[in-house]
Motif scaffolding. Structure first.
Motif, PDB file in Angstrom:
ATOM      1  N   LEU A  12       0.833  -1.212   0.000  1.00  0.00           N
ATOM      2  CA  LEU A  12       0.000   0.000   0.000  1.00  0.00           C
ATOM      3  C   LEU A  12       0.866   1.260   0.000  1.00  0.00           C
ATOM      4  CD1 LEU A  12      -2.781  -1.104   2.509  1.00  0.00           C
ATOM      5  CD2 LEU A  12      -3.194  -0.257   0.195  1.00  0.00           C
ATOM      6  N   LEU A  13       1.883   1.273   0.863  1.00  0.00           N
ATOM      7  CA  LEU A  13       2.770   2.430   0.937  1.00  0.00           C
ATOM      8  C   LEU A  13       3.523   2.635  -0.372  1.00  0.00           C
ATOM      9  CD1 LEU A  13       4.101   4.692   2.561  1.00  0.00           C
ATOM     10  CD2 LEU A  13       5.769   2.998   3.401  1.00  0.00           C
ATOM     11  N   ALA A  14       4.006   1.535  -0.953  1.00  0.00           N
ATOM     12  CA  ALA A  14       4.751   1.640  -2.212  1.00  0.00           C
ATOM     13  C   ALA A  14       3.859   2.155  -3.324  1.00  0.00           C
ATOM     14  CB  ALA A  14       5.331   0.273  -2.578  1.00  0.00           C
ATOM     15  N   ASP A  15       2.610   1.651  -3.388  1.00  0.00           N
ATOM     16  CA  ASP A  15       1.681   2.113  -4.424  1.00  0.00           C
ATOM     17  C   ASP A  15       1.378   3.597  -4.247  1.00  0.00           C
ATOM     18  OD1 ASP A  15       1.603  -0.355  -5.597  1.00  0.00           O
ATOM     19  OD2 ASP A  15      -0.325  -0.949  -4.733  1.00  0.00           O
ATOM     20  N   ALA A  16       1.195   4.039  -3.005  1.00  0.00           N
ATOM     21  CA  ALA A  16       0.891   5.455  -2.753  1.00  0.00           C
ATOM     22  C   ALA A  16       2.033   6.348  -3.228  1.00  0.00           C
ATOM     23  CB  ALA A  16       0.626   5.668  -1.260  1.00  0.00           C
ATOM     24  N   LEU A  17       3.240   5.979  -2.892  1.00  0.00           N
ATOM     25  CA  LEU A  17       4.394   6.776  -3.311  1.00  0.00           C
ATOM     26  C   LEU A  17       4.535   6.775  -4.826  1.00  0.00           C
ATOM     27  CD1 LEU A  17       7.003   5.682  -0.586  1.00  0.00           C
ATOM     28  CD2 LEU A  17       5.735   7.848  -0.732  1.00  0.00           C
ATOM     29  N   MET A  18       4.313   5.601  -5.458  1.00  0.00           N
ATOM     30  CA  MET A  18       4.451   5.520  -6.914  1.00  0.00           C
ATOM     31  C   MET A  18       3.386   6.351  -7.623  1.00  0.00           C
ATOM     32  SD  MET A  18       5.636   1.587  -7.741  1.00  0.00           S
ATOM     33  CE  MET A  18       4.308   0.818  -6.835  1.00  0.00           C
ATOM     34  N   LEU A  46       2.372 -14.719  -8.628  1.00  0.00           N
ATOM     35  CA  LEU A  46       1.591 -13.807  -9.442  1.00  0.00           C
ATOM     36  C   LEU A  46       1.641 -14.247 -10.901  1.00  0.00           C
ATOM     37  CD1 LEU A  46       0.115 -11.132  -8.694  1.00  0.00           C
ATOM     38  CD2 LEU A  46       2.059  -9.928  -9.682  1.00  0.00           C
ATOM     39  N   GLY A  47       0.486 -14.270 -11.557  1.00  0.00           N
ATOM     40  CA  GLY A  47       0.417 -14.647 -12.959  1.00  0.00           C
ATOM     41  C   GLY A  47       0.023 -13.476 -13.836  1.00  0.00           C
ATOM     42  N   GLU A  48      -0.090 -13.744 -15.132  1.00  0.00           N
ATOM     43  CA  GLU A  48      -0.418 -12.664 -16.057  1.00  0.00           C
ATOM     44  C   GLU A  48      -1.808 -12.099 -15.834  1.00  0.00           C
ATOM     45  OE1 GLU A  48       0.101 -13.608 -20.110  1.00  0.00           O
ATOM     46  OE2 GLU A  48       2.206 -13.044 -20.135  1.00  0.00           O
ATOM     47  N   GLN A  49      -2.676 -12.877 -15.186  1.00  0.00           N
ATOM     48  CA  GLN A  49      -4.016 -12.366 -14.925  1.00  0.00           C
ATOM     49  C   GLN A  49      -3.975 -11.119 -14.037  1.00  0.00           C
ATOM     50  OE1 GLN A  49      -2.819 -15.187 -13.858  1.00  0.00           O
ATOM     51  NE2 GLN A  49      -3.055 -15.329 -11.634  1.00  0.00           N
ATOM     52  N   PRO A  99      -3.764  13.567 -17.574  1.00  0.00           N
ATOM     53  CA  PRO A  99      -4.473  12.361 -17.098  1.00  0.00           C
ATOM     54  C   PRO A  99      -4.042  11.086 -17.831  1.00  0.00           C
ATOM     55  CG  PRO A  99      -6.001  14.181 -17.340  1.00  0.00           C
ATOM     56  CD  PRO A  99      -4.702  14.642 -17.947  1.00  0.00           C
ATOM     57  N   PHE A 100      -3.862  11.191 -19.167  1.00  0.00           N
ATOM     58  CA  PHE A 100      -3.437   9.995 -19.910  1.00  0.00           C
ATOM     59  C   PHE A 100      -2.034   9.558 -19.494  1.00  0.00           C
ATOM     60  CE2 PHE A 100      -1.015   8.287 -23.520  1.00  0.00           C
ATOM     61  CZ  PHE A 100      -1.715   7.096 -23.719  1.00  0.00           C
ATOM     62  N   LEU A 101      -1.134  10.553 -19.349  1.00  0.00           N
ATOM     63  CA  LEU A 101       0.230  10.217 -18.934  1.00  0.00           C
ATOM     64  C   LEU A 101       0.250   9.650 -17.520  1.00  0.00           C
ATOM     65  CD1 LEU A 101       2.129  13.318 -20.388  1.00  0.00           C
ATOM     66  CD2 LEU A 101       2.251  10.950 -21.209  1.00  0.00           C
ATOM     67  N   TYR A 102      -0.619  10.188 -16.648  1.00  0.00           N
ATOM     68  CA  TYR A 102      -0.723   9.652 -15.290  1.00  0.00           C
ATOM     69  C   TYR A 102      -1.153   8.180 -15.317  1.00  0.00           C
ATOM     70  CZ  TYR A 102      -3.080   8.625 -10.853  1.00  0.00           C
ATOM     71  OH  TYR A 102      -3.518   8.025  -9.710  1.00  0.00           O
ATOM     72  N   TRP A 103      -2.166   7.880 -16.127  1.00  0.00           N
ATOM     73  CA  TRP A 103      -2.634   6.477 -16.237  1.00  0.00           C
ATOM     74  C   TRP A 103      -1.518   5.571 -16.757  1.00  0.00           C
ATOM     75  CZ3 TRP A 103      -2.851   3.506 -20.673  1.00  0.00           C
ATOM     76  CH2 TRP A 103      -3.440   2.238 -20.530  1.00  0.00           C
ATOM     77  N   LEU A 104      -0.822   6.039 -17.793  1.00  0.00           N
ATOM     78  CA  LEU A 104       0.204   5.214 -18.412  1.00  0.00           C
ATOM     79  C   LEU A 104       1.373   4.946 -17.448  1.00  0.00           C
ATOM     80  CD1 LEU A 104       1.107   3.831 -21.044  1.00  0.00           C
ATOM     81  CD2 LEU A 104       2.240   5.963 -21.679  1.00  0.00           C
ATOM     82  N   ILE A 105       1.860   6.039 -16.819  1.00  0.00           N
ATOM     83  CA  ILE A 105       2.996   5.893 -15.898  1.00  0.00           C
ATOM     84  C   ILE A 105       2.584   5.101 -14.658  1.00  0.00           C
ATOM     85  CG2 ILE A 105       4.632   7.150 -14.443  1.00  0.00           C
ATOM     86  CD1 ILE A 105       4.476   9.443 -16.527  1.00  0.00           C
ATOM     87  N   GLY A 106       1.384   5.380 -14.137  1.00  0.00           N
ATOM     88  CA  GLY A 106       0.901   4.661 -12.955  1.00  0.00           C
ATOM     89  C   GLY A 106       0.756   3.170 -13.215  1.00  0.00           C
ATOM     90  N   PHE A 107       0.209   2.823 -14.383  1.00  0.00           N
ATOM     91  CA  PHE A 107       0.060   1.407 -14.728  1.00  0.00           C
ATOM     92  C   PHE A 107       1.420   0.725 -14.818  1.00  0.00           C
ATOM     93  CE2 PHE A 107      -0.018  -1.877 -18.050  1.00  0.00           C
ATOM     94  CZ  PHE A 107      -0.937  -2.759 -17.495  1.00  0.00           C
ATOM     95  N   SER A 120       6.199  -2.945 -10.484  1.00  0.00           N
ATOM     96  CA  SER A 120       6.662  -3.193  -9.116  1.00  0.00           C
ATOM     97  C   SER A 120       6.300  -4.597  -8.661  1.00  0.00           C
ATOM     98  CB  SER A 120       6.055  -2.159  -8.166  1.00  0.00           C
ATOM     99  OG  SER A 120       4.645  -2.312  -8.085  1.00  0.00           O
ATOM    100  N   ARG A 121       5.121  -5.070  -9.066  1.00  0.00           N
ATOM    101  CA  ARG A 121       4.697  -6.405  -8.646  1.00  0.00           C
ATOM    102  C   ARG A 121       5.525  -7.510  -9.304  1.00  0.00           C
ATOM    103  NH1 ARG A 121       1.152  -3.135  -7.032  1.00  0.00           N
ATOM    104  NH2 ARG A 121      -0.544  -3.696  -5.583  1.00  0.00           N
ATOM    105  N   PHE A 122       5.745  -7.395 -10.592  1.00  0.00           N
ATOM    106  CA  PHE A 122       6.520  -8.431 -11.268  1.00  0.00           C
ATOM    107  C   PHE A 122       8.008  -8.310 -10.919  1.00  0.00           C
ATOM    108  CE2 PHE A 122       2.619  -8.520 -13.688  1.00  0.00           C
ATOM    109  CZ  PHE A 122       2.428  -9.887 -13.882  1.00  0.00           C
TER     110      PHE A 122
END
Length: 639
Positions: A27-33, A84-87, A123-131, A137-139
């Motif tokens: 949660l903390l890592a996602d918030a900072l990212m 974690l899988g591709e799903q 907003p588009f750049l935020y979505w792209l960078i956030g994704f 980070s997970r993989f």
């Protein structure tokens, strides 16, 4: 070394953390990212180092507050990162899209209230960078968590062929072990290619050469427990082209509930390459000559005889008599049967050629069924010991069969061989003689109306028997070769020892008297191909002109005396007719009239008494040739 040690230590520390602590860190890592993603979106749009004002800082802080509930709802913190899988990408995509949409709506609403506006591209750049950051980070964490395991299993990683239930359970079992580690799946299903199953990538089989080099793979485990043996052979044939050791998971009938699958993985048996499914036994035929009856097995300690004893023991005979000339072999099979047989078990040390012994056994134990497996069957050994081969295989069979006739034995089954068909060696000729003897006793029983049944069952090479070429090949491969093949074009029929014995037992129930039974054994196997397959399945390469740097050489030594290029199952190919068993045929093979048979046996006895090997060989071969079609009831043409 230090660079490897630090990530390993960090990974171990993370793995040992409690689950709530791990979720809190995520949660903390996602918030900072996400805060960074908003700042990076502005910076990318403006093309310069971006220093936010008060309202923009507020929008950055609001971004994770809007996203966290969405991520929680999408289950982004329920997954176990190591598996974690591709799903998970789809969950991150949906969560990030909804979070970006909520943030965009809020951002443009603030513009309406008079705050400084937001560029449309942000907003588009935020979505792209956030994704990219959230998914990456997970993989990345998954890679870090598996790093110590990959280091520990370097050179011990395996590929699993088959991403079905059995493959997934095997992968999970391997992960908990310490010997091997799964690097990925191979599967024929195009819908699975490129996807992750249980945290492992699924690759098409054609990617195998690249995977071998990338993961340093030395083993492939085939987990196709429900496919036919034909499909299994095709898969093994594909894999054996590569320098890997192939292992195979047993059939579904051998798997209870998916646990302990690692212990059930076995080496590929050469039977997996034969391309034929085992012949199913007919339960109504199995016990007819055995259950509740006194049974005698000759050669009880041999490869065929001992398997006969095991299967007979499971059919609840009234008593079982074991006749064996080898003390050690008799001791071994008697020791095995003592713990499983619930009836009288009689070990008898002796020879089928001992008329007094055989007669006493048959009368004392009131034998109802005889399975005659005692024989010398190694072609070179019998060729070098003509007198003893003829005495044991021919006169021994005559002694036993005659005693069985006199003792009113109900069923007599001779175990013969495909080498008895137009034989070119002493062993094959002696077994053809044994068939003729049994046919003569069957004719005699029919003429006297005793109702006794004398028959023979003829089959090819038995996998695992002492006379098979396969144990020799295994021994030669273990000694790093060379593997010796007598001729490049030699072919042989093969069947499993379990299947062969089932056939023997059932033929007694099918017999009327005088028949020679044989099995639909599929296609013959070229021995040279068999040698190559066994070398490759052992994890070695064949050394030949095309691969001079290979591991093991195959040497063609030339045909041995009396050896044929191919074997047949019938003397007359039109003789075979079906039976009630779909895979068993019977044949009314050529036989000798009683007077001719008696005359030739006298000649054989005289030659044996004179210890004249040439004469014995001549007599054996004189009645073993092909019979004239126009004189089927009379004599066999001399060769």
């Amino acid at each position: 070394m230090i660079r490897l040690r630090v990530p390993d230590r960090l990974s171990s520390y993370l793995v040992l953390m409690g689950r709530p602590t791990k979720q809190g860190l995520m949660l903390l890592a996602d918030a900072l990212m996400l805060v960074f993603a908003v700042w990076a979106a502005y910076a990318a749009r403006l093309g310069e180092w971006f220093v936010p004002n008060r309202s923009q800082v507020l929008l950055m802080v609001i971004a994770p507050l809007l996203a966290m509930p969405v991520f929680l709802k999408m289950g982004l913190y329920r997954s176990v990162i190591r598996y974690l899988g591709e799903q998970a990408l789809w969950s991150v995509f949906k969560g990030m899209s909804l979070a970006a949409l909520l943030w965009t709506v809020l951002a443009f609403m603030t513009q309406m209230t008079g705050w400084e506006g937001v560029p449309r591209a942000v907003p588009f750049l935020y979505w792209l960078i956030g994704f990219a950051l959230v998914a990456g980070s997970r993989f990345g964490a998954r890679w870090l968590l598996w790093l110590p395991t990959r280091s520990r299993f370097s050179g011990k990683q395996v590929l699993i062929y088959g991403a079905g239930d059995a493959g997934r359970q095997l992968a999970e079992s391997l992960r908990r072990g310490r010997e091997l580690f799964p690097a990925g799946f191979l599967d024929d299903d195009h819908n699975l290619h490129g996807k992750d199953v249980g945290g492992l990538r699924v690759y098409p089989p054609e990617h195998l050469p690249t995977l071998l080099e990338r993961f340093d793979i030395h083993d492939v485990i085939v987990t196709l427990p429900s496919v036919s043996s034909v499909r299994r052979r095709e898969v093994v044939a594909l894999l054996e082209q590569y320098p890997v050791r192939v292992r195979i998971l047993p059939a579904l009938t051998d798997i209870a509930n998916g646990r302990h699958l690692v212990n059930m993985v076995r080496e590929v048996d050469i039977g997996d390459l034969l391309g034929r499914d085992p012949v199913a036994a007919d339960p109504t035929l199995l016990g007819r000559c055995i259950t509740g009856k006194a049974v005698l097995v000759t050669g009880a300690g041999g490869s065929i005889g001992s398997e006969l004893c095991r299967q007979i023991a499971a059919l609840q005979p009234g008593s079982l008599v074991l006749l064996e000339a080898s003390e050690h072999a008799l001791y071994q099979i008697h020791r095995v049967l003592q713990s499983v047989l619930g009836c009288e078990l009689v070990p008898c040390l002796g020879s089928v050629g001992d008329a007094a012994l055989v007669t006493r056994l048959l009368h004392k134990h009131r034998i109802a069924t005889i399975y005659h497996a005692a024989a010398y069957k190694h072609v070179p050994m019998v060729e070098a010991n003509v007198l003893e081969g003829a005495r044991n295989n021919v006169l021994g069979t005559l002694t036993l069969a005659s005693a069985a006739f006199d003792a009113d034995v109900e069923t007599f089954v001779l175990i013969s061989t495909d080498k008895a068909v137009r034989p070119t060696n002493v062993m094959g000729a002696s077994k053809r003689w044994a068939e003729l003897v049994v046919q003569g006793l069957a004719r005699q029983a029919g003429a006297s109306g005793t109702g006794q049944r004398f028959c023979a069952v003829r089959f090819g090479n038995v996998l695992g028997s002492s006379g098979s070429v396969i144990p020799l090949f295994k021994e030669q491969i273990a000694q790093s070769g060379p593997v010796t093949v007598t001729h490049a074009e030699v072919t042989r029929y093969f069947m499993s020892i379990h299947e062969a014995v089932q056939l023997v037992i059932q033929t007694g129930s099918l017999a009327n008297g005088g028949e020679v039974f044989l099995l639909d054994m599929g296609e013959p196997v070229r021995i040279l191909d068999l040698a190559h397959n066994m070398i490759r399945l052992a994890g070695y390469t064949v050394r030949d002109e095309g691969n001079p740097e290979g591991d093991i050489e195959v040497v063609v030594t030339g045909l041995r005396p009396g050896e044929k290029l191919y074997e047949e199952l019938l003397i007359a190919s039109s003789n075979g007719v079906g039976t009630s068993h779909p895979k068993i045929m019977k044949a009314d093979e050529p036989s000798l009239d009683p007077d001719t048979l008696a005359e030739r046996i006298d000649q054989l006895r005289a030659a044996l008494e004179a210890r004249d090997e040439d004469a014995v060989r001549a007599v054996l071969m004189s009645v073993a040739g092909e019979q004239r079609d126009d004189d089927r009831a009379a004599r066999i043409v001399e060769t």
